[in-house]
Each structure stands twice: as structure tokens, then as C-alpha cells.
Enzyme design. Structure first.
Site, short mmCIF file in Angstrom:
data_model
loop_
_atom_site.label_atom_id
_atom_site.label_comp_id
_atom_site.label_asym_id
_atom_site.label_seq_id
_atom_site.Cartn_x
_atom_site.Cartn_y
_atom_site.Cartn_z
N ASP A 93 -3.47 -7.58 -8.54
CA ASP A 93 -3.93 -6.63 -7.53
C ASP A 93 -3.17 -6.80 -6.22
OD1 ASP A 93 -5.95 -4.68 -6.66
OD2 ASP A 93 -6.73 -6.28 -5.41
N GLU A 133 0.34 -4.19 -9.26
CA GLU A 133 0.00 -3.04 -8.41
C GLU A 133 0.80 -3.20 -7.14
OE1 GLU A 133 -3.67 -0.92 -6.03
OE2 GLU A 133 -3.53 -3.08 -6.10
#
Ligand code: MG
Length: 546
Positions: free
Chosen positions: A200, A244
Site C-alpha cells: 500500500d 500501489e
């Protein structure tokens, strides 16, 4: 030994809490997910990506973690996780999981200890400032919802940094103890059988912002990515990092590493935004432009392609007029938008529920260089619920059947984790798995055929991609070559039929693989090829012309 399985995988993303509830408490769980592996297997995906399932106060859909080493009790136990992973492996799936290393929930015991005790070892695990920082409003990730990136904590009597919401305190990754702990977390889940991590918020993870200049280690922050890569590869040869990272093309080398020794995969946000611009214009130029700007990547590296995901459709990298074009085509009402840059809708409603366009969008995404990633529910054309806050609009329960609670749960409707979509064109009584299962021509069965086709075309995952000149700007013509095989894929983004002739050196015949029409006849590669409005055709080159 290297294992490059991710180069030619099909990834299906699931949020455990909204997929299937097995115990009637209204919350999806690992038991339910294990029970519905049939669906993911029938679809043809090869890898399952789980959104965060860790214990959490759930102020940010589980991205606010309070314990990295177990499962949120609402979703099951660690035993249920292992039972699910075992069942998934049995069917040949790989499982990757979300790793949130940029921050923890402020409810995490580490942060609680850090704020209470200035002498605690955990104090320096977070990013603090005694004085009020000058730039507390600069760099917020959720404009309109989030006001600052620093918040004063009365208990600590200091300001803590949070790139995201104020309930998510940033970890200090320059602290060697924090790095060691992140490795321990990864090692733990690798040992339990996962094949990698969707990492993330990588650009924020590796930034040194807020950390005093004199404490900054004298190194390029991207080198931390080498460390992570080395660690997981030593633990497990097939372990993969999918980042990401909404980066620009000039940053690509820094993130993959010049020799492919950093992140294995990166979501191609630039391509994603330009793909939606192309769909809104009904023209291939935005995709051609961004593909031409994309640098070559090392052979071990791979892009991840996607249409929609669990967040808003982020259009922040488009120019202001381009973003307005996409807004007016796919998110005309203010409540459809989020954070001044994105659209908080699912794919099917954005395309007006027009199955020709939805199927074409999937075909196009699967035809682009990279590994395709699907968001659960998009395979049946689920809609969104704009009455829910922020990005929760696209996170409603999976619509399994025309049964109470869409077959998601046997619990009372008012206890569901989120309401099911139960009005309008995307009502669960109309849009559900059992209505489309085994039905020729349904969106789901088209997706099944598309996935089968894509898996039979390793050229797309591995090969060299060329953009061919098709004369019509609405047509995107891609050619892939790998180990003697050649694939030609045509998409007509316009709503009117066209004929295109592309120069295919050395190829005389084209064998049809997949298209919007059920056509099986061989195609003469030297003649113009007809394409319907919103049409698409996949071919394998047959025979050499000499
Ligand atoms: Mg449950």
C-alpha cells in the site's frame, strides 16, 4: 530459482468482509470466501488478492491496522485464514495480501505506547514534531475530507505526522527497528503460504518527509525497495511485491530498479487514467500516447493493468481539461466524484450499463501490456451506492443471487456490513452471479472466455508489444511477439463500424481467438478487417507469407 508466475497471471481482488458471509452475522468472512472459490475458479483467475483483513477499528476499510499478525475476529480466525489458503492452493490459486506498512491505526498498541511514554522504544517508530510544523495543510491525500497531515496529540504533547487520515499515524521507516518489524510481518505471512504482497501507498512509505534532516540516512529512499525485495526473495522464491504507486513515467526506473531488483509489479495508474480518457473520447490516441511514453521495463518486471479498484478512479495525472472530459462522460454529478480528482463509481454504471462497452473495456484492459487485475463484482457488472461515504460506494456486498441480501448473508438486512444495491438498473435482483452463470453472452461468461483467451496468449504477458498504425484513430491495434508466436488485437473505441488494414509483416492468415461476434472463420491478413462499433477482435497469426 526465479519464479515469474506474475508475468502471466490473472488477479482477482476480494474484500473478505463484503464477499460472502458464512455465519449469518452480516459480515463476510474467510469461511464464506473459501466456500465461494468455485466462482473465482470458474471465472479463470489464477491469483487472489485480499484487501486488509487485520484487526482494525475500520475507519478506513481495514487500512487502519491494530495488529499485523492476525485476522480481524469479525472475519474469522488465523485458522480460518490457513484453511482458506489451503483450499485456494488446492485449486491452483496463489494468494497475495495487502500490506499496509506506511502507517498504523492510532489505536495500535505501538502508537498508544509511543504517545504515552516518551522513553518507550515505540516513540521513534512514528514521526513526531515538538513544534507545530509549518506545512500541516500541504500534501493531504484526501482533499475535501482530510484537512492536515499533522495532528497535535495531547497525550504525547507533540505533533504526529499522518499522510492519510488523522487516525492513521505514519511509521518512521528510517528506524531500523521498524524495518525489522515490517520484515517480520512479511515473513510471518509468507510462512503461512502467501505468494506476495500488494504494498500500500509505496511513494509515501519510502518518503522521509517529517523526519528531521539530521536524522536522514544518507541514502536514496528507493533503496529501501531493494531491501524489501531481497528479504522476501530469500524467504520464498516466488514471493512478489505488487506496488500501489501512482507514479509518472520518469519515476518508473526508480521503482522497478534498473535491473528489475526492486518492485516486481506496479499498478499502471498512468495507463488507467488515459484508458478512461480514451473511452470517454471514443478514440485510441490517449492510450497510444501513454504507451509511447512508457519506458521499457526489465524482463523480470511487470505492469498490473486494471479498470476499477476499491478506491476512486483517480484522474489526478490528467490535465484539468482532460479530467473534465472524463468527469462529464463518466461522473457528471458532483456526488459521483471524490477528492477533487476522482470518480467513486463502478465500471458498469460509468459506461451506462451498455454491455457492448463494458465487454470492450475488459477486452481492452486484458489486451494491454501487463497482468490484468479485476475488482470483485465488476465481472457481473455490479453498480455503486452513492449514498455511502467516500469510496465505500464501490464496496457493497457481492451480488450472488436473487435472494434476500443478494445471497451474501442469511443475517438480518440491517446488520449487513453495508447495504446491498437494491434499486435501479444494478439492483441485485437483476445483476447477480446466478443469473449470468453458464448463460451464453452474459457479461460473466464473456469474461470467462476473455480470461481463457488471455491465459492462452502468453505473448501478451511476456512478449514485445507494438502499436500498429490502423489509419482510424478510434482503432487501437496491438501486436505481440514472443517465442515465434504472434498475437494481433484490435479494438474500435467508436460506436460506428470501421474497416482497418494493418501492416503485418510476414503474416498471411489470422486465426480468430475472441471477439464481440462469434466468428470462427480464418481472416486474410492482407485484406481490410471489419470491426463493429465498440468491436474487438483477437487473432493468432497463422502461417508465414514468404
Ligand atoms: Mg460472517
Amino acid at each position: 530459482m526465479l519464479n515469474l508466475w506474475y508475468k502471466n497471471a490473472v488477479i482477482y481482488c476480494v474484500d473478505v468482509e463484503t464477499f460472502m458471509d458464512s455465519n449469518g452475522d452480516g459480515i463476510g468472512d474467510f469461511g464464506g470466501l473459501a466456500d465461494r472459490l468455485d466462482h473465482i475458479e470458474a471465472l479463470g483467475a489464477t491469483c487472489i488478492w485480499l484487501l486488509p483483513f487485520y484487526p482494525t477499528p475500520n475507519r478506513d476499510n481495514g487500512y487502519d491496522v491494530t495488529d499485523f499478525y492476525t485476522v480481524d475476529p469479525r472475519l474469522g480466525t488465523l485458522g480460518d485464514f490457513v484453511a482458506f489458503t489451503h483450499a485456494a492452493h488446492d485449486r491452483g490459486f496463489r494468494v497475495i495480501i495487502d500490506l499496509v506498512a506506511n502507517h498504523t491505526s492510532i489505536d495500535h498498541p505501538w502508537f498508544q505506547e509511543a504517545r504515552r511514554n516518551p522513553n518507550s522504544r515505540y516513540r521513534d517508530w512514528y514521526v513526531w514534531s515538538k513544534e507545530k510544523p509549518k506545512d500541516i495543510h500541504e500534501g493531504v491525500v484526501f482533499p475535501g475530507v482530510q484537512d492536515t497531515i499533522w495532528t497535535y496529540d495531547e497525550v504525547a504533547q507533540a505533533w504526529y505526522m499522518h499522510r492519510f487520515y488523522k487516525h492513521q499515524a505514519d511509521l518512521n521507516i528510517t528506524n531500523p527497528e521498524v524495518r525489522e518489524e515490517i520484515e517480520k510481518v512479511m515473513g510471518f505471512w509468507l510462512q503461512l503460504g502467501v505468494s506476495g504482497f500488494r504494498l500500500d501507498a509505496v511513494p509515501f512509505l519510502i518518503e522521509y518527509r517529517g523526519i528531521l534532516a539530521e536524522d536522514k540516512p544518507d541514502q536514496d529512499p528507493h533503496e529501501y525497495l531493494n531491501e524489501l525485495r531481497t528479504f522476501i526473495s530469500w524467504r520464498r522464491a516466488e514471493a512478489m511485491l505488487l506496488a500501489e504507486a501512482n507514479i509518472t513515467m520518469d519515476q518508473v526506473d526508480e521503482y522497478f530498479g534498473a535491473s528489475g531488483d526492486r518492485l516486481h509489479m506496479i499498478f499502471n495508474f498512468m495507463l488507467n487514467q488515459n484508458l478512461f480518457l480514451a473511452l470517454s473520447r471514443k478514440d485510441g490516441d490517449p492510450v497510444r500516447r501513454v504507451m509511447a511514453q512508457t519506458p521499457a521495463i526489465p524482463p523480470k518486471s511487470q505492469w498490473a493493468s486494471f479498470l476499477r479498484n476499491h478506491d476512486e478512479l483517480d484522474l489526478g495525472r490528467l490535465s484539468d481539461p482532460e479530467r473534465e472530459e472524463v468527469f462529464s462522460a463518466f461522473g457528471p454529478a458532483p456526488e459521483m466524484r471524490a477528492y477533487e480528482r476522482g470518480i467513486r463509481r463502478r465500471l458498469a454504471p460509468m459506461l451506462g450499463g451498455d454491455e457492448r462497452r463494458i465487454k470492450q473495456a475488459f477486452s481492452l484492459m486484458f489486451a494491454l501490456p501487463g497482468t490484468p487485475v479485476l475488482w470483485y463484482g465488476d465481472e457481473i457488472g455490479m453498480g455503486e451506492d452513492l449514498s455511502l461515504q467516500e469510496r465505500n460506494s464501490v464496496r457493497t456486498p457481492m451480488q450472488w443471487a436473487d435472494e434476500p441480501n443478494a445471497g451474501f448473508s442469511t443475517g438480518p438486512a440491517e446488520r449487513l456490513v453495508r447495504p446491498v444495491v437494491s434499486e435501479g438498473a444494478f439492483d441485485y435482483r437483476r445483476v447477480n452471479v446466478s443469473a449470468q452463470h453458464d448463460l451464453d453472452g452474459s457479461l460473466m461468461s464473456t469474461l470467462q472466455r476473455l480470461i481463457r483467451t488471455r491465459r492462452a496468449c502468453p505473448e501478451v504477458g511476456w512478449g514485445r508489444c507494438q502499436i500498429l498504425d490502423a489509419a482510424e484513430t478510434s482503432v487501437l491495434a496491438l501486436r505481440y511477439d514472443w517465442r515465434g508466436g504472434t498475437i494481433l488485437i484490435l479494438h474500435n473505441l467508436a460506436d460506428r463500424a470501421v474497416e482497418v488494414q494493418v501492416a503485418l509483416e510476414g503474416i498471411s492468415q489470422l486465426r480468430p481467438l475472441f471477439s464481440n461476434e462469434d466468428d470462427r472463420a480464418m481472416c486474410d491478413a492482407t485484406k481490410p478487417i471489419p470491426l463493429d462499433g465498440y468491436g474487438y477482435r483477437w487473432f493468432r497469426a497463422q502461417g508465414e507469407r514468404r
